[in-house]
Design an enzyme around this catalytic site. Sequence first.
Site, PDB file in Angstrom:
ATOM      1  CG  HIS A 183      28.435  28.754  36.021  1.00 21.67           C
ATOM      2  ND1 HIS A 183      27.527  29.288  35.137  1.00 21.67           N
ATOM      3  CD2 HIS A 183      28.535  27.439  35.692  1.00 21.67           C
ATOM      4  CE1 HIS A 183      27.086  28.344  34.321  1.00 21.67           C
ATOM      5  NE2 HIS A 183      27.697  27.211  34.629  1.00 21.67           N
ATOM      6  CB  SER A 313      50.016  51.959  44.722  1.00 23.99           C
ATOM      7  OG  SER A 313      49.388  52.980  45.462  1.00 23.99           O
ATOM      8  CE  LYS A 319      46.856  47.843  45.177  1.00 25.12           C
ATOM      9  NZ  LYS A 319      46.608  47.413  43.807  1.00 25.12           N
ATOM     10  CD  GLU A 326      45.620  47.523  35.422  1.00 26.61           C
ATOM     11  OE1 GLU A 326      46.361  48.523  35.273  1.00 26.61           O
ATOM     12  OE2 GLU A 326      45.343  47.039  36.537  1.00 26.61           O
TER      13      GLU A 326
END
Length: 458
Positions: A183, A313, A319, A326
């Site tokens: 959960h 980025s 980054k 993705e």
Amino acid sequence: MDNEKYRIEKDTLGEVKIPASALWGPQTERSRQNFKIGQRMPFEIIESLLQIKKAAAVVNEKNGEISKEKSNLIVEVIDQLLVGKYQDDFPLVVYQTGSGTQTNMNVNEVIVHLAAEINPKVLLQANDDVNHSQSSNDTFPTAMAIAAYDAVKKLLSVLEHLENSLNDKALEFKNIVKIGRTHLQDATPITFGQEISGWSSQIKHNFDYLQNNKKTLLELPIGGTAVGTGLNTVKDFDRQMVEQLSVQKGISYLVAPNKFQGLAAHSAINFIHGIFKTLAADLVKIGNDIRFLASGPRSGYGEINIPANEPGSSIMPGKINPTQIEALTMVAARVMGNDTTIDFSSSQGNFEMNVYKPIIIQSFLESAKLLAEAIGSVDKNLIQGITVNQKRMKDLVDNSLMTVTALSPHIGYEKSAKIAQKALRENTKLIDAALASGYVTEKEFREWVDPFKMTSHK
């Protein structure tokens, strides 16, 4: 076409202008002009149709339906076409007639025109010779089944490799304890190896689903001709064709037991693509686990590191993003969309003919190709390069309240809950709250609350 040279050919509707250098004929040209919609028919379908035409030439010659001279020439031409250097001569698109008739005729016409260049003394006719004993209505669904089976075999190979990579990682991290989560909340400890083994099992199950069910694609409806009755074929033509195709492809195809079903329905492709959808869902689950665990590096879970494949980025230096995941999850979205397309299209088998065949097979082949490429990419560029932040994992386990579960068999659920609630309320470590409760001694706590033992390691 106004500025290029052309020739004039005739079909049953009249004269047609065709580019002089093109190997196709009038029916292809009509389709090329009438349907300028979307992408080309997948070449896997062209290759499968060529195999069917080759088999038909062999079988028809054996049955005395065409001469040996014509049969040999058709086979010679097709062997050249299968090399793939004439792909530009198959220009037709997916969004055409729903039976694939125009693509079937495109193949017939190219064979005839290339044959005329190779041996002009032997005159071939697209319908009477190359398409002899066939209809688009049985050749195209047969090509669909052949191409779909080939695509599944390629995907299986990639899935097996991914499973092996995950198994290697599970073994590498079998003794690294981390907190489990249910959960999206803290749960009892687990090893990272155990967590990865769950991912591996998901891939294994999908592999097994495909491996155990791919045989449904082996049923070929060739020989059904126009509506499934086998009109204009000799006795046992269907069996002879399936045997010849099996020899050519090295695959043991089966005669479709009911040609009417084979022409009007595409249940096998719909069913197998349903497994693709299941695989896509599992890949999203695995991908989300990985990118959550790699989130950070300082403000997220931060339990694992993923390879720094490219800057993440254009504005934030240093980054690193989970780009492989993705891409993978975008592929999954596409596969799920394709499944809806195939599901609806498969329902449109009105009477003796499904007229959504091109979009069914295009969607299927796209899903298979995208899945194979995305899985291969994630395997190579992400899975094999995963490392762990063991200190971060240990800190989270040490600070977790759910290790209190190990106390329940000794002091009971309610007392254990009070200890966890006290630690949370007072923002203390679990051991401090446990000792303050008076329910356990330090020796008992350290003996009973052993995160590694809690992972069921013996």
